[in-house]
Design a protein around this motif. Structure first.
Motif, PDB file in Angstrom:
ATOM      1  N   GLY A   8      32.421 -23.508  44.394  1.00 32.14           N
ATOM      2  CA  GLY A   8      32.242 -22.484  43.375  1.00 32.14           C
ATOM      3  C   GLY A   8      33.498 -21.639  43.299  1.00 32.14           C
ATOM      4  N   TRP A   9      33.779 -21.087  42.112  1.00 31.25           N
ATOM      5  CA  TRP A   9      34.968 -20.288  41.897  1.00 31.25           C
ATOM      6  C   TRP A   9      34.584 -18.866  41.499  1.00 31.25           C
ATOM      7  CZ3 TRP A   9      34.379 -25.334  40.922  1.00 31.25           C
ATOM      8  CH2 TRP A   9      35.412 -26.229  41.286  1.00 31.25           C
ATOM      9  N   ALA A  15      35.265 -12.253  44.468  1.00 31.20           N
ATOM     10  CA  ALA A  15      35.284 -13.111  45.651  1.00 31.20           C
ATOM     11  C   ALA A  15      34.650 -12.452  46.874  1.00 31.20           C
ATOM     12  CB  ALA A  15      36.704 -13.551  45.964  1.00 31.20           C
ATOM     13  N   GLY A  16      34.963 -11.196  47.099  1.00 25.46           N
ATOM     14  CA  GLY A  16      34.395 -10.501  48.254  1.00 25.46           C
ATOM     15  C   GLY A  16      32.886 -10.395  48.165  1.00 25.46           C
ATOM     16  N   GLU A  17      32.389 -10.141  46.962  1.00 22.19           N
ATOM     17  CA  GLU A  17      30.944 -10.029  46.771  1.00 22.19           C
ATOM     18  C   GLU A  17      30.262 -11.378  47.029  1.00 22.19           C
ATOM     19  OE1 GLU A  17      27.698  -8.511  43.476  1.00 22.19           O
ATOM     20  OE2 GLU A  17      29.808  -8.015  43.197  1.00 22.19           O
ATOM     21  N   TYR A  18      30.889 -12.466  46.536  1.00 19.65           N
ATOM     22  CA  TYR A  18      30.289 -13.779  46.800  1.00 19.65           C
ATOM     23  C   TYR A  18      30.285 -14.071  48.294  1.00 19.65           C
ATOM     24  CZ  TYR A  18      29.006 -18.505  47.284  1.00 19.65           C
ATOM     25  OH  TYR A  18      28.341 -19.628  47.718  1.00 19.65           O
ATOM     26  N   ARG A  43      37.601 -20.765  51.986  1.00 14.85           N
ATOM     27  CA  ARG A  43      38.080 -19.904  50.905  1.00 14.85           C
ATOM     28  C   ARG A  43      39.559 -20.185  50.677  1.00 14.85           C
ATOM     29  NH1 ARG A  43      37.063 -13.465  50.211  1.00 14.85           N
ATOM     30  NH2 ARG A  43      38.761 -13.072  48.770  1.00 14.85           N
ATOM     31  N   GLY A  44      39.945 -20.367  49.431  1.00 15.47           N
ATOM     32  CA  GLY A  44      41.348 -20.607  49.125  1.00 15.47           C
ATOM     33  C   GLY A  44      41.689 -20.174  47.715  1.00 15.47           C
ATOM     34  N   GLU A  45      42.943 -19.861  47.497  1.00 12.95           N
ATOM     35  CA  GLU A  45      43.418 -19.477  46.172  1.00 12.95           C
ATOM     36  C   GLU A  45      43.489 -20.719  45.289  1.00 12.95           C
ATOM     37  OE1 GLU A  45      43.860 -16.259  45.356  1.00 12.95           O
ATOM     38  OE2 GLU A  45      43.248 -15.797  47.406  1.00 12.95           O
ATOM     39  N   GLU A  49      41.974 -17.745  40.395  1.00 14.38           N
ATOM     40  CA  GLU A  49      40.619 -17.661  40.955  1.00 14.38           C
ATOM     41  C   GLU A  49      40.646 -17.912  42.452  1.00 14.38           C
ATOM     42  OE1 GLU A  49      37.547 -19.178  37.700  1.00 14.38           O
ATOM     43  OE2 GLU A  49      39.018 -20.704  38.240  1.00 14.38           O
ATOM     44  N   VAL A  50      39.514 -17.660  43.065  1.00 13.63           N
ATOM     45  CA  VAL A  50      39.303 -17.988  44.474  1.00 13.63           C
ATOM     46  C   VAL A  50      38.294 -19.132  44.514  1.00 13.63           C
ATOM     47  CG1 VAL A  50      38.480 -17.151  46.705  1.00 13.63           C
ATOM     48  CG2 VAL A  50      39.785 -15.630  45.202  1.00 13.63           C
ATOM     49  N   LEU A  51      38.662 -20.200  45.190  1.00 15.35           N
ATOM     50  CA  LEU A  51      37.793 -21.367  45.343  1.00 15.35           C
ATOM     51  C   LEU A  51      37.053 -21.264  46.666  1.00 15.35           C
ATOM     52  CD1 LEU A  51      36.736 -24.267  44.869  1.00 15.35           C
ATOM     53  CD2 LEU A  51      38.906 -25.082  45.834  1.00 15.35           C
ATOM     54  N   PHE A  52      35.741 -21.382  46.602  1.00 16.32           N
ATOM     55  CA  PHE A  52      34.915 -21.451  47.804  1.00 16.32           C
ATOM     56  C   PHE A  52      34.377 -22.868  47.929  1.00 16.32           C
ATOM     57  CE2 PHE A  52      34.628 -16.914  46.814  1.00 16.32           C
ATOM     58  CZ  PHE A  52      34.881 -16.365  48.059  1.00 16.32           C
TER      59      PHE A  52
END
Length: 103
Positions: A8-9, A15-18, A43-45, A49-52
């Motif tokens: 998920g992105w 990102a912190g909330e997810y 977690r990665g950039e 976006e941030v990719l989880f």
């Protein structure tokens, strides 16, 4: 053992909330599933976006079905996650764990 993999992105702001949602609500739910063996959230950039990437481990596919329901390939994305993610995989992949190395 089965590894269930999902992505998920989120925006940088979401990102912190997810991640907090995963650490609390998702983990609490997983711990109640018979056959749950562990989880990792990577977690990665990814551009802006941030990719989880979530990797959850279960004893077998019956255990996965206890978590995911009758269609185990369908992603389980709770409303809280849907509000902060920008997009996500609708389907997950499952892999047999061939080698499991512990410290």
């Amino acid at each position: 053992m089965i590894a269930r993999v999902w992505r998920g992105w989120a925006s940088g702001a979401g990102a912190g909330e997810y991640q907090r949602h995963y650490e609390t609500e998702v983990v609490e739910h997983l711990r109640q599933v018979a056959g749950f063996r562990g989880a990792r959230l990577l977690r990665g950039e990814d551009g802006d976006e941030v990719l989880f990437t979530s990797i959850t481990l279960f004893g077998g596919m019956d255990d996965v079905r206890r978590f995911a329901g009758d269609d185990p390939d369908l992603a389980v994305v709770e409303d809280t996650a849907r509000r902060v993610l920008t997009r996500w995989d609708e389907r997950v992949t499952h892999h047999e764990v061939a080698v499991d190395v512990q410290p």
